[in-house]
Structure formats: structure tokens, C-alpha cells
Design a protein around this motif. Sequence first.
Motif, PDB file in Angstrom:
ATOM      1  N   HIS A   1      48.987  35.505  48.652  1.00 42.31           N
ATOM      2  CA  HIS A   1      48.967  35.297  49.806  1.00 42.31           C
ATOM      3  C   HIS A   1      49.518  35.774  51.176  1.00 42.31           C
ATOM      4  CE1 HIS A   1      53.163  34.452  47.904  1.00 42.31           C
ATOM      5  NE2 HIS A   1      53.398  34.653  49.591  1.00 42.31           N
ATOM      6  N   LYS A   2      50.051  36.546  50.619  1.00 44.96           N
ATOM      7  CA  LYS A   2      50.792  37.589  51.800  1.00 44.96           C
ATOM      8  C   LYS A   2      50.072  38.881  52.403  1.00 44.96           C
ATOM      9  CE  LYS A   2      55.173  37.659  49.695  1.00 44.96           C
ATOM     10  NZ  LYS A   2      56.619  38.762  49.403  1.00 44.96           N
TER      11      LYS A   2
ATOM     12  N   ALA B   1      39.884  30.201  39.325  1.00 41.40           N
ATOM     13  CA  ALA B   1      38.967  30.649  38.337  1.00 41.40           C
ATOM     14  C   ALA B   1      38.952  32.017  38.877  1.00 41.40           C
ATOM     15  CB  ALA B   1      37.790  30.203  38.547  1.00 41.40           C
ATOM     16  N   TYR B   2      38.172  32.357  40.433  1.00 40.83           N
ATOM     17  CA  TYR B   2      37.706  32.945  41.114  1.00 40.83           C
ATOM     18  C   TYR B   2      39.099  35.114  40.385  1.00 40.83           C
ATOM     19  CZ  TYR B   2      34.198  31.142  42.905  1.00 40.83           C
ATOM     20  OH  TYR B   2      33.167  30.349  43.279  1.00 40.83           O
ATOM     21  N   LEU B   3      40.181  34.600  40.276  1.00 46.23           N
ATOM     22  CA  LEU B   3      40.911  35.565  39.983  1.00 46.23           C
ATOM     23  C   LEU B   3      40.307  36.343  39.269  1.00 46.23           C
ATOM     24  CD1 LEU B   3      44.221  32.947  40.112  1.00 46.23           C
ATOM     25  CD2 LEU B   3      43.631  35.341  41.449  1.00 46.23           C
ATOM     26  N   ASN B   4      39.843  35.536  38.198  1.00 48.77           N
ATOM     27  CA  ASN B   4      39.781  36.737  37.229  1.00 48.77           C
ATOM     28  C   ASN B   4      38.204  37.987  37.847  1.00 48.77           C
ATOM     29  OD1 ASN B   4      40.118  34.879  35.424  1.00 48.77           O
ATOM     30  ND2 ASN B   4      39.086  33.240  35.699  1.00 48.77           N
ATOM     31  N   GLU B   5      37.603  37.376  38.935  1.00 50.31           N
ATOM     32  CA  GLU B   5      36.293  38.244  39.726  1.00 50.31           C
ATOM     33  C   GLU B   5      37.485  39.054  40.473  1.00 50.31           C
ATOM     34  OE1 GLU B   5      33.826  40.610  41.024  1.00 50.31           O
ATOM     35  OE2 GLU B   5      33.057  39.145  39.410  1.00 50.31           O
ATOM     36  N   LEU B   6      38.972  39.254  40.424  1.00 48.64           N
ATOM     37  CA  LEU B   6      39.430  39.494  41.375  1.00 48.64           C
ATOM     38  C   LEU B   6      40.262  41.074  40.402  1.00 48.64           C
ATOM     39  CD1 LEU B   6      41.156  41.040  44.020  1.00 48.64           C
ATOM     40  CD2 LEU B   6      42.645  39.513  43.318  1.00 48.64           C
ATOM     41  N   TYR B   7      40.429  40.296  39.531  1.00 54.54           N
ATOM     42  CA  TYR B   7      40.923  41.268  37.831  1.00 54.54           C
ATOM     43  C   TYR B   7      39.489  41.843  37.983  1.00 54.54           C
ATOM     44  CZ  TYR B   7      42.346  42.655  34.046  1.00 54.54           C
ATOM     45  OH  TYR B   7      43.136  43.280  32.857  1.00 54.54           O
ATOM     46  N   ARG B   8      38.693  41.468  37.862  1.00 60.96           N
ATOM     47  CA  ARG B   8      37.940  42.267  36.882  1.00 60.96           C
ATOM     48  C   ARG B   8      37.177  43.554  38.470  1.00 60.96           C
ATOM     49  NH1 ARG B   8      32.435  43.444  37.852  1.00 60.96           N
ATOM     50  NH2 ARG B   8      32.676  42.669  40.264  1.00 60.96           N
ATOM     51  N   ARG B   9      36.389  43.197  38.873  1.00 64.28           N
ATOM     52  CA  ARG B   9      36.901  44.543  40.343  1.00 64.28           C
ATOM     53  C   ARG B   9      37.730  45.410  39.806  1.00 64.28           C
ATOM     54  NH1 ARG B   9      34.698  41.727  45.594  1.00 64.28           N
ATOM     55  NH2 ARG B   9      33.491  39.799  44.835  1.00 64.28           N
ATOM     56  N   TYR B  10      39.018  45.802  39.594  1.00 64.82           N
ATOM     57  CA  TYR B  10      40.037  46.552  40.147  1.00 64.82           C
ATOM     58  C   TYR B  10      41.048  46.370  38.202  1.00 64.82           C
ATOM     59  CZ  TYR B  10      39.484  45.851  44.935  1.00 64.82           C
ATOM     60  OH  TYR B  10      38.918  46.325  46.112  1.00 64.82           O
ATOM     61  N   GLN B  11      40.908  46.301  37.528  1.00 64.54           N
ATOM     62  CA  GLN B  11      41.074  46.556  36.239  1.00 64.54           C
ATOM     63  C   GLN B  11      41.143  47.309  35.787  1.00 64.54           C
ATOM     64  OE1 GLN B  11      39.246  44.144  32.911  1.00 64.54           O
ATOM     65  NE2 GLN B  11      37.658  44.780  33.386  1.00 64.54           N
TER      66      GLN B  11
ATOM     67  N   VAL C   1      38.367  32.404  49.161  1.00 60.66           N
ATOM     68  CA  VAL C   1      38.263  31.531  47.797  1.00 60.66           C
ATOM     69  C   VAL C   1      39.580  30.654  46.802  1.00 60.66           C
ATOM     70  CG1 VAL C   1      36.801  30.576  45.939  1.00 60.66           C
ATOM     71  CG2 VAL C   1      36.182  31.885  48.455  1.00 60.66           C
ATOM     72  N   ILE C   2      39.896  32.364  46.820  1.00 58.76           N
ATOM     73  CA  ILE C   2      41.056  31.835  45.785  1.00 58.76           C
ATOM     74  C   ILE C   2      42.063  31.505  46.484  1.00 58.76           C
ATOM     75  CG2 ILE C   2      43.268  33.388  44.852  1.00 58.76           C
ATOM     76  CD1 ILE C   2      40.807  35.822  43.950  1.00 58.76           C
ATOM     77  N   LEU C   3      42.593  32.118  47.757  1.00 64.40           N
ATOM     78  CA  LEU C   3      43.164  31.016  48.518  1.00 64.40           C
ATOM     79  C   LEU C   3      43.445  30.006  48.641  1.00 64.40           C
ATOM     80  CD1 LEU C   3      44.571  33.861  50.847  1.00 64.40           C
ATOM     81  CD2 LEU C   3      46.259  32.811  48.571  1.00 64.40           C
ATOM     82  N   ASP C   4      41.837  29.205  48.596  1.00 60.90           N
ATOM     83  CA  ASP C   4      41.792  27.582  49.147  1.00 60.90           C
ATOM     84  C   ASP C   4      42.064  26.842  47.788  1.00 60.90           C
ATOM     85  OD1 ASP C   4      40.479  26.041  51.484  1.00 60.90           O
ATOM     86  OD2 ASP C   4      38.379  26.580  50.305  1.00 60.90           O
ATOM     87  N   GLY C   5      42.142  27.840  46.702  1.00 60.02           N
ATOM     88  CA  GLY C   5      42.413  26.730  45.194  1.00 60.02           C
ATOM     89  C   GLY C   5      41.639  27.088  44.027  1.00 60.02           C
TER      90      GLY C   5
END
Length: 197
Positions: A75-76, A32-42, A25-29
Motif C-alpha cells: 500500500h506504500k 489471490a493476485y499476490l501469487n502472481e506478484l510472487y511468481r514474477r519476482y521470486q 488489483v491487489i490493493l483493491d482487495g
Amino acid sequence: MTYSSPTAVPPAAAAGLTDRELVAVILDGKRAYLNELYRRYQDRVYYKCLGMVRDASQAQDLAHDVFIKVFTNLHKYQGNADLSFWIYAITYNHCVSHLKKAKRLRFDTMEESVDAVDGSQDALHEKLLHDLQLDQLDRLLKRLPREDEVLLTLKYQEAMSVKQIAAILQLSESAVKMRLLRCRERLAKLLNGLSHA
């Protein structure tokens, strides 16, 4: 933890996504979903950094840097390994680089031969490690050189394979095996010293 998410609350739909779906979803543009990735791993990233540098302020700075690397290199991510391992690899690489620059960690290149390893002695050290209580192991690790602590933490607390450790530390697998052997020998000596005290 004292630092907070770089932006607002993640979209509600994000919580139900798997890590792979979230990355897609993030790579699809949908940034805002970066926040969820941050929340999961912070917290996990912060505590990994804290465990390596043992300074809360430095750990916060390093964790911030790690997330910048994660976000800019997402993206990598190939999906060959779990996202958590990919993020941990970035975290450990960044912390190891920081410690090397600060001259607090040295993984010198040296000729090492795994053929010289005494298998029975290595098996004994391996058994000692498995028999240790976690709190005992943690106390003993703190008495070892930082290089030993990092290697043993990756192997026994993070349950990483020799191949994964080699990739993170940018060493050959044979070098990692030899270093792990030496670390276990030093840890066994510490343990024997305690039992005879």
C-alpha cells in the motif's frame, strides 16, 4: 530454486496485467493476485539475496522476509518508480541490514568531500570498469571488501543512479559518490596488479 510460492496458482487473468495493474488489483482487495506478484519476482529476489549473502539457505530466508515486507507494504508503493526497482530497494535494504547485523558489511558515516575528487583520475577508473569483461569484473569484485562489491554491483550491474543507491543505503549522494570513487580506485589497483602479474 528450492522454495515455492506461499499459496496456490495465481488467477489466469493475472498474467496479462502490467505490474501497476497487478498492484491496483491487489490493493483493491483481490489478495489471490499476490501469487502472481510472487511468481514474477521470486527468482530475481532470491538471486539478488544469494549474490549478497553467498549462502543458499540464508538467501532463501532473506527472500522470504523480503516478500513479507513487499506484501505488507504494498500500500506504500507510490508508482513513482518501477515496481521492480521498489522491490529491489526492499531486497537490498533487507540484505544490507542483515549483513550489517552480522558484522559482514560496514557503511560507516564519515566526512567525505566530493570536491577533493580528481576528475581525470576518476574518468580513467570509470573507463577501466567499462572495458572489463563481465566475468573479469565478477572475479575482481569478489576480491574487494563486501562494501565495495555492493556499491559497484548496484552502480554497474544494476545500473542504478547515485540517487537510487543513496536511497537504498541511506547515505547522502555525496557520500555515495566518494565511496564509488574509492571503490573504483581499489578495483583499478587490483586490475593493474593482474596486468603486471
